[in-house]
Design an enzyme around this catalytic site. Structure first.
Site, PDB file in Angstrom:
ATOM      1  N   GLY A  73    -146.252  28.280  37.582  1.00  0.00           N
ATOM      2  CA  GLY A  73    -147.043  27.055  37.658  1.00  0.00           C
ATOM      3  C   GLY A  73    -147.316  26.694  39.102  1.00  0.00           C
ATOM      4  CD  GLN A 108    -146.380  23.409  43.854  1.00  0.00           C
ATOM      5  OE1 GLN A 108    -146.857  23.530  42.730  1.00  0.00           O
ATOM      6  NE2 GLN A 108    -145.327  24.097  44.260  1.00  0.00           N
ATOM      7  CB  CYS A 148    -140.399  24.254  43.162  1.00  0.00           C
ATOM      8  SG  CYS A 148    -141.942  23.475  43.629  1.00  0.00           S
ATOM      9  CG  LEU A 149    -144.498  29.093  43.408  1.00  0.00           C
ATOM     10  CD1 LEU A 149    -145.972  29.359  43.083  1.00  0.00           C
ATOM     11  CD2 LEU A 149    -143.774  30.396  43.703  1.00  0.00           C
ATOM     12  CG  HIS A 199    -141.716  21.834  37.883  1.00  0.00           C
ATOM     13  ND1 HIS A 199    -140.487  22.201  38.384  1.00  0.00           N
ATOM     14  CD2 HIS A 199    -142.607  22.063  38.901  1.00  0.00           C
ATOM     15  CE1 HIS A 199    -140.624  22.613  39.631  1.00  0.00           C
ATOM     16  NE2 HIS A 199    -141.902  22.556  39.964  1.00  0.00           N
ATOM     17  CD  GLU A 200    -146.266  23.257  38.118  1.00  0.00           C
ATOM     18  OE1 GLU A 200    -146.778  22.769  39.146  1.00  0.00           O
ATOM     19  OE2 GLU A 200    -145.352  24.102  38.150  1.00  0.00           O
ATOM     20  CG  HIS A 242    -145.456  19.620  41.852  1.00  0.00           C
ATOM     21  ND1 HIS A 242    -144.853  19.566  43.081  1.00  0.00           N
ATOM     22  CD2 HIS A 242    -144.976  20.737  41.244  1.00  0.00           C
ATOM     23  CE1 HIS A 242    -144.029  20.612  43.216  1.00  0.00           C
ATOM     24  NE2 HIS A 242    -144.082  21.335  42.112  1.00  0.00           N
TER      25      HIS A 242
HETATM   26 NI    NI Z   1    -143.031  23.098  41.663  1.00  0.00          NI
END
Ligand code: NI
Length: 173
Positions: free
Chosen positions: A46, A51, A95-96, A137-138, A141
């Site tokens: 995701g 991000q 998380c990226l 989670h997304e 963000h």
């Molecule tokens: Ni994340």
């Protein structure tokens, strides 16, 4: 299509509440395509617009991990959780924007999400398993919330210090 640079925590842009997308434009279509390419390349399941430094309510995901199965990319614009199950589920989340750090997070096991698709239509679908965790989670963000915000202050500070160090090392080359 081009790969976008993924912001690493801590970054003020990861703490902002993102703005709704007014309508699907060519810029939004390009952003979504770039974000999917960036997510697959990372690789991750995701990726949310903040991000990559764009403060708009949009994320992409594909939680299919079976290489035998066709990719199942989803692009969700202005996503909204309209129902959450009482049953909970715990996942070791990453998380990226917080590379190589993980934490066990408990969230509703199933959610129903309503979103605007790139086709300009409203979609609604129920998710469970990793898909449900990832969608929550997304969406977090888009409200400036990271998975580490659910951890104890001590653990969060420890991870943040590691990320500051990582960014300093990267900047130094
Ligand atoms: Ni994340």
């Amino acid at each position: 299509m081009s790969l976008r640079n993924i912001l690493i925590h801590p970054d003020p842009r990861l703490k902002k509440t993102c703005d709704p997308v007014a309508r699907i434009t060519p810029e939004i279509e390009t952003l979504a395509a770039d974000m999917l390419a960036t997510m697959y390349e990372a690789p991750g399941v995701g990726l949310a617009a903040p991000q990559v430094g764009v403060l708009s309510r949009l994320f992409v995901m594909d939680c299919n991990k079976d290489p035998e199965v066709e990719p199942q990319p989803l692009v969700m614009v202005n996503p909204r959780i309209t129902w959450s199950s009482e049953g909970l589920n715990s996942y070791e989340e990453g998380c990226l924007s917080i590379p190589d750090q993980y934490g066990e997070i408990t969230r509703p096991a199933e959610v129903r999400v309503e979103w605007l698709g790139l086709d300009g239509k409203t979609h609604q679908r129920e998710f469970d398993g990793l898909w449900a965790t990832c969608a929550q989670h997304e969406i977090d963000h888009l409200d400036g919330k990271l998975f580490i915000d659910y951890l104890s202050p001590l653990k969060r500070q420890m991870i943040t210090r590691r990320m500051v160090k990582l960014k300093r090392e990267k900047a130094a080359g």
